[in-house]
Design a protein around this motif. Structure first.
Motif, PDB file in Angstrom:
ATOM      1  N   LEU A  40       0.820  -1.212   0.000  1.00 47.97           N
ATOM      2  CA  LEU A  40       0.000   0.000   0.000  1.00 47.97           C
ATOM      3  C   LEU A  40       0.853   1.261   0.000  1.00 47.97           C
ATOM      4  O   LEU A  40       0.495   2.263  -0.630  1.00 47.97           O
ATOM      5  N   LEU A  41       1.982   1.219   0.694  1.00 42.12           N
ATOM      6  CA  LEU A  41       2.907   2.348   0.697  1.00 42.12           C
ATOM      7  C   LEU A  41       3.421   2.630  -0.715  1.00 42.12           C
ATOM      8  O   LEU A  41       3.433   3.777  -1.161  1.00 42.12           O
ATOM      9  N   GLY A  42       3.820   1.584  -1.431  1.00 45.25           N
ATOM     10  CA  GLY A  42       4.313   1.757  -2.794  1.00 45.25           C
ATOM     11  C   GLY A  42       3.241   2.234  -3.750  1.00 45.25           C
ATOM     12  O   GLY A  42       3.471   3.126  -4.580  1.00 45.25           O
ATOM     13  N   VAL A  43       2.041   1.677  -3.649  1.00 41.69           N
ATOM     14  CA  VAL A  43       0.937   2.089  -4.520  1.00 41.69           C
ATOM     15  C   VAL A  43       0.543   3.535  -4.220  1.00 41.69           C
ATOM     16  O   VAL A  43       0.340   4.344  -5.127  1.00 41.69           O
ATOM     17  N   ALA A  44       0.453   3.875  -2.932  1.00 44.62           N
ATOM     18  CA  ALA A  44       0.122   5.256  -2.562  1.00 44.62           C
ATOM     19  C   ALA A  44       1.211   6.212  -3.025  1.00 44.62           C
ATOM     20  O   ALA A  44       0.913   7.335  -3.454  1.00 44.62           O
ATOM     21  N   GLY A  45       2.456   5.783  -2.968  1.00 48.86           N
ATOM     22  CA  GLY A  45       3.562   6.613  -3.469  1.00 48.86           C
ATOM     23  C   GLY A  45       3.440   6.860  -4.961  1.00 48.86           C
ATOM     24  O   GLY A  45       3.680   7.964  -5.449  1.00 48.86           O
ATOM     25  N   ALA A  46       3.043   5.838  -5.698  1.00 48.70           N
ATOM     26  CA  ALA A  46       2.848   5.997  -7.142  1.00 48.70           C
ATOM     27  C   ALA A  46       1.688   6.940  -7.433  1.00 48.70           C
ATOM     28  O   ALA A  46       1.761   7.779  -8.339  1.00 48.70           O
ATOM     29  N   LEU A  47       0.606   6.808  -6.672  1.00 48.90           N
ATOM     30  CA  LEU A  47      -0.538   7.697  -6.861  1.00 48.90           C
ATOM     31  C   LEU A  47      -0.174   9.138  -6.523  1.00 48.90           C
ATOM     32  O   LEU A  47      -0.545  10.067  -7.251  1.00 48.90           O
ATOM     33  N   LEU A  48       0.561   9.328  -5.434  1.00 59.65           N
ATOM     34  CA  LEU A  48       1.001  10.672  -5.061  1.00 59.65           C
ATOM     35  C   LEU A  48       1.911  11.263  -6.133  1.00 59.65           C
ATOM     36  O   LEU A  48       1.736  12.422  -6.537  1.00 59.65           O
ATOM     37  N   ALA A  49       2.858  10.474  -6.603  1.00 58.31           N
ATOM     38  CA  ALA A  49       3.776  10.954  -7.641  1.00 58.31           C
ATOM     39  C   ALA A  49       3.027  11.270  -8.929  1.00 58.31           C
ATOM     40  O   ALA A  49       3.319  12.268  -9.595  1.00 58.31           O
ATOM     41  N   GLY A  50       2.050  10.442  -9.284  1.00 54.97           N
ATOM     42  CA  GLY A  50       1.253  10.708 -10.484  1.00 54.97           C
ATOM     43  C   GLY A  50       0.424  11.967 -10.347  1.00 54.97           C
ATOM     44  O   GLY A  50       0.322  12.774 -11.276  1.00 54.97           O
ATOM     45  N   PHE A  51      -0.160  12.175  -9.158  1.00 50.89           N
ATOM     46  CA  PHE A  51      -0.958  13.373  -8.920  1.00 50.89           C
ATOM     47  C   PHE A  51      -0.100  14.628  -9.005  1.00 50.89           C
ATOM     48  O   PHE A  51      -0.458  15.605  -9.672  1.00 50.89           O
ATOM     49  N   ILE A  52       1.049  14.605  -8.339  1.00 46.89           N
ATOM     50  CA  ILE A  52       1.943  15.765  -8.368  1.00 46.89           C
ATOM     51  C   ILE A  52       2.486  15.976  -9.778  1.00 46.89           C
ATOM     52  O   ILE A  52       2.560  17.103 -10.263  1.00 46.89           O
ATOM     53  N   GLY A  53       2.858  14.884 -10.450  1.00 43.39           N
ATOM     54  CA  GLY A  53       3.365  14.991 -11.819  1.00 43.39           C
ATOM     55  C   GLY A  53       2.349  15.583 -12.776  1.00 43.39           C
ATOM     56  O   GLY A  53       2.684  16.384 -13.650  1.00 43.39           O
ATOM     57  N   ASN A  54       1.080  15.199 -12.627  1.00 44.25           N
ATOM     58  CA  ASN A  54       0.015  15.785 -13.455  1.00 44.25           C
ATOM     59  C   ASN A  54      -0.179  17.254 -13.134  1.00 44.25           C
ATOM     60  O   ASN A  54      -0.420  18.059 -14.027  1.00 44.25           O
ATOM     61  N   ALA A  55      -0.099  17.611 -11.847  1.00 44.33           N
ATOM     62  CA  ALA A  55      -0.327  18.991 -11.423  1.00 44.33           C
ATOM     63  C   ALA A  55       0.747  19.941 -11.957  1.00 44.33           C
ATOM     64  O   ALA A  55       0.438  21.081 -12.307  1.00 44.33           O
ATOM     65  N   VAL A  56       1.983  19.470 -12.031  1.00 38.98           N
ATOM     66  CA  VAL A  56       3.061  20.350 -12.502  1.00 38.98           C
ATOM     67  C   VAL A  56       3.396  20.157 -13.980  1.00 38.98           C
ATOM     68  O   VAL A  56       4.268  20.830 -14.500  1.00 38.98           O
TER      69      VAL A  56
END
Length: 89
Positions: A40-56
């Motif tokens: 779950l930590l790895g999946v949440a990290g990927a989701l967080l990185a994807g969200f931030i990557g989309n935002a910037v």
């Protein structure tokens, strides 16, 4: 290469587990949970990185984060967890 969006549910689990394991290896310490929490930590990290990557603007709409970004996201989540956990003790 974008691993997270190219694979299905099983791919998310495997890559999440690997990203979580690597994040915990980079930031060793006493963390609760076992295999499920690490995944779950790895999946949440990927989701967080994807969200931030989309935002910037690093990723296009609907494009997920790559493996390195998933690890970095997991490290950020682990860091935030430890800040909160240390404050309570």
């Amino acid at each position: 290469m974008n691993l997270m969006s190219d694979y299905g549910f099983l791919g998310w689990i495997i890559i999440g587990a690997l990203a979580g394991i690597i994040a915990k290896a980079i930031m060793p310490g006493r963390d609760p949970g076992g295999c499920i929490v690490t995944i779950l930590l790895g999946v949440a990290g990927a989701l967080l990185a994807g969200f931030i990557g989309n935002a910037v603007g690093w990723y296009r709409q609907g494009e997920g984060a790559g493996f390195i970004a998933a690890i970095l996201g997991a490290i950020v989540i682990l860091f935030i967890y430890r800040l909160i956990a240390n404050r309570r003790t």
